[in-house]
Design a protein around this motif. Sequence first.
Motif, PDB file in Angstrom:
ATOM      1  N   GLN A  73      23.621  11.064  25.140  1.00  9.93           N
ATOM      2  CA  GLN A  73      22.292  10.470  24.925  1.00  9.93           C
ATOM      3  C   GLN A  73      22.327   8.948  25.002  1.00  9.93           C
ATOM      4  N   LEU A  74      23.157   8.391  25.879  1.00 11.24           N
ATOM      5  CA  LEU A  74      23.235   6.931  25.995  1.00 11.24           C
ATOM      6  C   LEU A  74      21.971   6.412  26.675  1.00 11.24           C
ATOM      7  N   ALA A  75      21.350   5.418  26.082  1.00 12.10           N
ATOM      8  CA  ALA A  75      20.131   4.857  26.674  1.00 12.10           C
ATOM      9  C   ALA A  75      19.969   3.397  26.271  1.00 12.10           C
ATOM     10  N   VAL A  76      19.582   2.591  27.258  1.00 11.18           N
ATOM     11  CA  VAL A  76      19.240   1.184  27.028  1.00 11.18           C
ATOM     12  C   VAL A  76      17.788   1.016  27.449  1.00 11.18           C
ATOM     13  N   HIS A  77      17.041   0.222  26.720  1.00 12.64           N
ATOM     14  CA  HIS A  77      15.623   0.002  27.032  1.00 12.64           C
ATOM     15  C   HIS A  77      15.476  -0.363  28.510  1.00 12.64           C
ATOM     16  N   GLN A  81      18.016  -3.276  30.992  1.00 13.92           N
ATOM     17  CA  GLN A  81      19.209  -2.710  31.620  1.00 13.92           C
ATOM     18  C   GLN A  81      19.854  -3.733  32.548  1.00 13.92           C
ATOM     19  N   GLY A  82      21.158  -3.583  32.781  1.00 15.47           N
ATOM     20  CA  GLY A  82      21.883  -4.475  33.693  1.00 15.47           C
ATOM     21  C   GLY A  82      22.297  -5.785  33.067  1.00 15.47           C
ATOM     22  N   LEU A  83      22.226  -5.880  31.743  1.00 15.52           N
ATOM     23  CA  LEU A  83      22.572  -7.132  31.041  1.00 15.52           C
ATOM     24  C   LEU A  83      23.813  -6.982  30.164  1.00 15.52           C
ATOM     25  N   GLY A  84      24.473  -5.846  30.276  1.00  9.69           N
ATOM     26  CA  GLY A  84      25.704  -5.649  29.514  1.00  9.69           C
ATOM     27  C   GLY A  84      25.527  -4.876  28.216  1.00  9.69           C
ATOM     28  N   ILE A  85      24.302  -4.467  27.885  1.00 10.96           N
ATOM     29  CA  ILE A  85      24.087  -3.755  26.612  1.00 10.96           C
ATOM     30  C   ILE A  85      24.729  -2.359  26.655  1.00 10.96           C
ATOM     31  N   GLY A  86      24.613  -1.680  27.805  1.00 12.85           N
ATOM     32  CA  GLY A  86      25.228  -0.354  27.936  1.00 12.85           C
ATOM     33  C   GLY A  86      26.738  -0.435  27.777  1.00 12.85           C
ATOM     34  N   LEU A 107      32.438  11.893  28.531  1.00  9.61           N
ATOM     35  CA  LEU A 107      30.992  11.905  28.712  1.00  9.61           C
ATOM     36  C   LEU A 107      30.695  12.612  30.017  1.00  9.61           C
ATOM     37  N   SER A 108      29.457  12.986  30.218  1.00  8.07           N
ATOM     38  CA  SER A 108      29.103  13.609  31.486  1.00  8.07           C
ATOM     39  C   SER A 108      27.904  12.892  32.067  1.00  8.07           C
ATOM     40  N   VAL A 109      27.898  12.840  33.381  1.00 11.93           N
ATOM     41  CA  VAL A 109      26.851  12.111  34.081  1.00 11.93           C
ATOM     42  C   VAL A 109      26.292  13.007  35.184  1.00 11.93           C
ATOM     43  N   ASP A 112      22.980  12.905  40.248  1.00 10.90           N
ATOM     44  CA  ASP A 112      22.028  11.980  40.881  1.00 10.90           C
ATOM     45  C   ASP A 112      21.865  10.693  40.060  1.00 10.90           C
ATOM     46  N   ASN A 113      22.906  10.297  39.334  1.00  7.28           N
ATOM     47  CA  ASN A 113      22.841   9.050  38.546  1.00  7.28           C
ATOM     48  C   ASN A 113      24.041   8.149  38.916  1.00  7.28           C
ATOM     49  N   PRO A 114      24.079   7.691  40.194  1.00 10.56           N
ATOM     50  CA  PRO A 114      25.260   6.942  40.644  1.00 10.56           C
ATOM     51  C   PRO A 114      25.466   5.624  39.903  1.00 10.56           C
ATOM     52  N   ALA A 115      24.379   5.000  39.405  1.00 10.90           N
ATOM     53  CA  ALA A 115      24.533   3.711  38.719  1.00 10.90           C
ATOM     54  C   ALA A 115      25.307   3.905  37.408  1.00 10.90           C
ATOM     55  N   ALA A 116      24.948   4.944  36.651  1.00 12.33           N
ATOM     56  CA  ALA A 116      25.674   5.217  35.410  1.00 12.33           C
ATOM     57  C   ALA A 116      27.119   5.605  35.724  1.00 12.33           C
ATOM     58  N   ARG A 118      28.972   4.681  38.222  1.00 16.14           N
ATOM     59  CA  ARG A 118      29.713   3.465  38.597  1.00 16.14           C
ATOM     60  C   ARG A 118      30.093   2.652  37.351  1.00 16.14           C
ATOM     61  N   LEU A 119      29.144   2.570  36.425  1.00 17.22           N
ATOM     62  CA  LEU A 119      29.415   1.837  35.181  1.00 17.22           C
ATOM     63  C   LEU A 119      30.588   2.469  34.435  1.00 17.22           C
ATOM     64  N   TYR A 120      30.571   3.800  34.287  1.00 22.62           N
ATOM     65  CA  TYR A 120      31.629   4.460  33.520  1.00 22.62           C
ATOM     66  C   TYR A 120      32.976   4.335  34.229  1.00 22.62           C
TER      67      TYR A 120
HETATM   68  C1  LIG Z   1      23.212   3.911  31.989  1.00 24.05           C
HETATM   69  C2  LIG Z   1      22.737   2.828  31.014  1.00 24.05           C
HETATM   70  C3  LIG Z   1      22.934   3.337  29.577  1.00 24.05           C
HETATM   71  C4  LIG Z   1      23.604   1.570  31.229  1.00 24.05           C
HETATM   72  O1  LIG Z   1      23.120   0.547  30.387  1.00 24.05           O
HETATM   73  P1  LIG Z   1      23.039  -0.980  30.919  1.00 24.05           P
HETATM   74  O2  LIG Z   1      22.705  -1.816  29.763  1.00 24.05           O
HETATM   75  O3  LIG Z   1      22.167  -1.037  32.106  1.00 24.05           O
HETATM   76  O4  LIG Z   1      24.588  -1.207  31.341  1.00 24.05           O
HETATM   77  P2  LIG Z   1      25.307  -2.591  31.670  1.00 24.05           P
HETATM   78  O5  LIG Z   1      24.313  -3.671  31.802  1.00 24.05           O
HETATM   79  O6  LIG Z   1      26.396  -2.764  30.698  1.00 24.05           O
HETATM   80  O7  LIG Z   1      25.966  -2.288  33.057  1.00 24.05           O
HETATM   81  C5  LIG Z   1      25.149  -1.923  34.151  1.00 24.05           C
HETATM   82  C6  LIG Z   1      25.425  -2.794  35.317  1.00 24.05           C
HETATM   83  O8  LIG Z   1      24.985  -4.118  35.055  1.00 24.05           O
HETATM   84  C7  LIG Z   1      26.042  -5.035  35.288  1.00 24.05           C
HETATM   85  N1  LIG Z   1      26.083  -6.042  34.234  1.00 24.05           N
HETATM   86  C8  LIG Z   1      26.785  -6.027  33.107  1.00 24.05           C
HETATM   87  N2  LIG Z   1      26.599  -7.146  32.405  1.00 24.05           N
HETATM   88  C9  LIG Z   1      25.719  -7.876  33.105  1.00 24.05           C
HETATM   89  C10 LIG Z   1      25.116  -9.133  32.886  1.00 24.05           C
HETATM   90  N3  LIG Z   1      25.403  -9.884  31.796  1.00 24.05           N
HETATM   91  N4  LIG Z   1      24.233  -9.588  33.808  1.00 24.05           N
HETATM   92  C11 LIG Z   1      23.952  -8.828  34.896  1.00 24.05           C
HETATM   93  N5  LIG Z   1      24.506  -7.637  35.148  1.00 24.05           N
HETATM   94  C12 LIG Z   1      25.375  -7.166  34.265  1.00 24.05           C
HETATM   95  C13 LIG Z   1      27.287  -4.264  35.218  1.00 24.05           C
HETATM   96  O9  LIG Z   1      28.245  -4.845  36.112  1.00 24.05           O
HETATM   97  C14 LIG Z   1      26.875  -2.908  35.661  1.00 24.05           C
HETATM   98  O10 LIG Z   1      27.005  -2.831  37.031  1.00 24.05           O
HETATM   99  P3  LIG Z   1      27.898  -1.685  37.685  1.00 24.05           P
HETATM  100  O11 LIG Z   1      27.083  -0.457  37.549  1.00 24.05           O
HETATM  101  O12 LIG Z   1      28.038  -2.125  39.077  1.00 24.05           O
HETATM  102  O13 LIG Z   1      29.168  -1.580  36.920  1.00 24.05           O
HETATM  103  C15 LIG Z   1      21.253   2.426  31.254  1.00 24.05           C
HETATM  104  O14 LIG Z   1      21.123   2.004  32.579  1.00 24.05           O
HETATM  105  C16 LIG Z   1      20.256   3.535  30.972  1.00 24.05           C
HETATM  106  O15 LIG Z   1      19.770   3.677  29.845  1.00 24.05           O
HETATM  107  N6  LIG Z   1      19.878   4.328  31.994  1.00 24.05           N
HETATM  108  C17 LIG Z   1      18.874   5.388  31.845  1.00 24.05           C
HETATM  109  C18 LIG Z   1      19.430   6.555  31.032  1.00 24.05           C
HETATM  110  C19 LIG Z   1      20.750   7.022  31.585  1.00 24.05           C
HETATM  111  O16 LIG Z   1      20.931   7.190  32.785  1.00 24.05           O
HETATM  112  N7  LIG Z   1      21.705   7.255  30.647  1.00 24.05           N
HETATM  113  C20 LIG Z   1      23.055   7.650  30.995  1.00 24.05           C
HETATM  114  C21 LIG Z   1      23.170   9.104  31.090  1.00 24.05           C
HETATM  115  S1  LIG Z   1      24.868   9.548  31.462  1.00 24.05           S
END
Ligand SMILES: CC(C)(COP(=O)(O)OP(=O)(O)OC[C@H]1O[C@@H](n2cnc3c(N)ncnc32)[C@H](O)[C@@H]1OP(=O)(O)O)[C@@H](O)C(=O)NCCC(=O)NCCS
Length: 158
Positions: A73-77, A81-86, A107-109, A112-116, A118-120
Amino acid sequence: MTIDVTFRALEPADLAELEWSGGPEHLTAIAEVLPLMVADEAEYVVGELPNGHLVAAGGADLRPVPEAGVLWQLAVHPLLQGLGIGTALVAELEDRARRRGRTEARLSVEHDNPAAHRLYRRLGYREHGSAVESWPVADGRRYVTVTTVLRRPLTTRP
Ligand SMILES: CC(C)(COP(=O)(O)OP(=O)(O)OC[C@H]1O[C@@H](n2cnc3c(N)ncnc32)[C@H](O)[C@@H]1OP(=O)(O)O)[C@@H](O)C(=O)NCCC(=O)NCCS
């Protein structure tokens, strides 16, 4: 840009502040974690801004795998997103799983969620097979999906 997010354990009153994380079924699923926390079967945290707004949530389920914390249940507002909170959320849950004696994080992804995915991978997680998972959605139906299971040892830094 750096964002000041503090992580703390989920409290019942937080549910009203987590509407951005999903629909009513998702909020029900989060509410169901509260008794698991009381029973020491799960860690669940929220990420809070200095102004008190909640911008992240997620848990480590301690039930399914004796040696692992299963992050779920990982989620960032969406606006933050993309700011390092995840990345910080995953690190917080890994720390909590480690403190509970777990030597591995899983964890499982969804496929169809390639961005997550890639992050993991960037955080050191590697593929460990696939699974079919399902959860409740609107109108009493269940959403069924195929996921990739990822894991990483908690004894090393990524
Ligand atoms: C997946 C999720 C939890 C990640 O959270 P996030 O806060 O976006 O994650 P981060 O910002 O730490 O990392 C995401 C990307 O931003 C980049 N990033 C990290 N810090 C950054 C910063 N300070 N500035 C800009 N980009 C940054 C990272 O490099 C990463 O890129 P990568 O995918 O190429 O590795 C979030 O996108 C989300 O809630 N998605 C919807 C729900 C979901 O899919 N949940 C996961 C189910 S498995």
